[in-house]
Design an enzyme around this catalytic site. Sequence first.
Site, PDB file in Angstrom:
ATOM      1  N   LYS A  47      39.509  40.899  36.537  1.00 11.53           N
ATOM      2  CA  LYS A  47      38.729  41.222  37.734  1.00 11.53           C
ATOM      3  C   LYS A  47      39.204  42.587  38.217  1.00 11.53           C
ATOM      4  CE  LYS A  47      37.584  38.982  42.187  1.00 11.53           C
ATOM      5  NZ  LYS A  47      37.879  37.813  43.056  1.00 11.53           N
TER       6      LYS A  47
ATOM      7  N   SER B 181      33.690  35.594  44.534  1.00  8.52           N
ATOM      8  CA  SER B 181      33.599  37.007  44.244  1.00  8.52           C
ATOM      9  C   SER B 181      33.924  37.360  42.787  1.00  8.52           C
ATOM     10  CB  SER B 181      34.534  37.787  45.177  1.00  8.52           C
ATOM     11  OG  SER B 181      35.884  37.426  44.939  1.00  8.52           O
TER      12      SER B 181
ATOM     13  N   SER C 252      36.652  32.034  45.343  1.00  8.16           N
ATOM     14  CA  SER C 252      36.210  33.065  44.401  1.00  8.16           C
ATOM     15  C   SER C 252      36.487  32.860  42.928  1.00  8.16           C
ATOM     16  CB  SER C 252      36.758  34.422  44.817  1.00  8.16           C
ATOM     17  OG  SER C 252      35.978  34.907  45.865  1.00  8.16           O
TER      18      SER C 252
END
Length: 476
Positions: free
Chosen positions: A77, A152, A176
């Site tokens: 990420k 996210s 997330s």
Amino acid sequence: MDDWPAIADIAGRVQKGELKAVDLMKHSFDMIARTKEFEAIISVPEARAMARAKEIDAKVAKGGKVGRLAGVPFVAKDNFLTFGGKTTAASHMLENFEAPYQATAVNKLEIEGAICVAKANLDAWAHGSSTENSDFFVTKNPYDKTRVPGGSSGGSATSVALKIAPFATGTDTGSSVRLPAAFCNVVGLKPTYGAVSRSGVVAMASSLDVIGSLAGTVEDAALVFDVMAGTDELDSTTIERDPKGYDIQSATFDLRGSKIGVIKEYMGPEVEETVKKQINGAIKQLAEAGAQISEVSIPSLPFSLAVYYIICPAEVSSNLARYDGQRYGLSASDAKELEDSYNLSRERGFGAEAKRRIMIGSHVLSSGYYDAYYKKAQTVRTKLINEYEAVFKNVDFLVGPVSPTPPFKIGARAKDPLQMYLSDLLMVGSNITGVPSISVPAGFSNDLPVGLQIIAPMRADRQLLSFAKAFEGLSK
Ligand code: GLN
């Protein structure tokens, strides 16, 4: 979409020289090119990845020892600091930021031979549930391009679903890792608070932030977690590992007699019938395998979302204060004086959601409102911790849906922050209390994936993973 073999198999074959790390890199880069339309990836540190792969292959050729993730590609990420390219947190503020050091979690993966092949898209600063808050572009759901992949860590989950790499890293502050895992039909682990060092990961809300893994199977997610977990002097909140570790390849779990609590508050009217049907199906499977199912109540759970959306922005407002245009990140070169430079840099660098959270956070922490909001939220947080402890005296695990709805359409909630926040309704309880939870695929409803959320007591990550693997085995 060709499946990757199990991570341990890939590494085993690289160790024996049967597979070349260089070829695995080429395969990942090829998959990135072939899946471009999903916009899961922000950048590709190709040169560094190839150099590392060559080193590993050369070592194997000389009979040297390589790690237990040797040559395994992974997607990070883009809020994990990594070498070989930029780390942006999907925000204009860090658009050109090159990290001077790497996240501890990334270093640990690299020591075992894993290789970062791409940096994944996210909601900017990890603020969001759909990846639509990325300052760059919106990632598309791998099962339906008109829908969101969740957020996210939407780019991470999409990458795993599209087989760009066998695993990805994520952060879970309020949902997330688990939400995108559920929306993309992959496994997403949010371990116990403190299990993995956050050093070198862009801070969102520090009393809630947890590093997790996303993978195709529970065993793979567990192996990655096993490599990342442990104390770190650079993050004083880190806790000791389970003495048995978290690698569950040889672990067995007897579902017969295990006590499972179905959370009453997680099966209310907010949860769509299609989701309930899948979750009830999963619960039935567990019961048929011999688990003892009972309904349990955590009475303060309906307040958890309100608690989260006070504590989270409060900590966000504090953590984002460091982006002031002076030391790193976007800096307004046309500012006339220092105060101007702060204001212009922050005005230009932050998107709407970050600004919203800075304002809400500053408000709930301000004198006169602190007692009414922040202090009250912390009081309810303690109450929730006590209620979870009480419920875990009677059951081993809790289960419920991950999300109240299937993946929603791109644009459906983007203009209405409160609607977006509701996506996190069934997940923030685990972050507020710190307990581990995992999202495991639980089938499809109208061709859209549904995830089962399993929650365990503090530090029972190994048990959680073993149980999740047993559940996963039921549907195979
Ligand atoms: N969706 C939640 C939020 O917007 C959680 C995000 C996260 O876990 N990083 O705050």
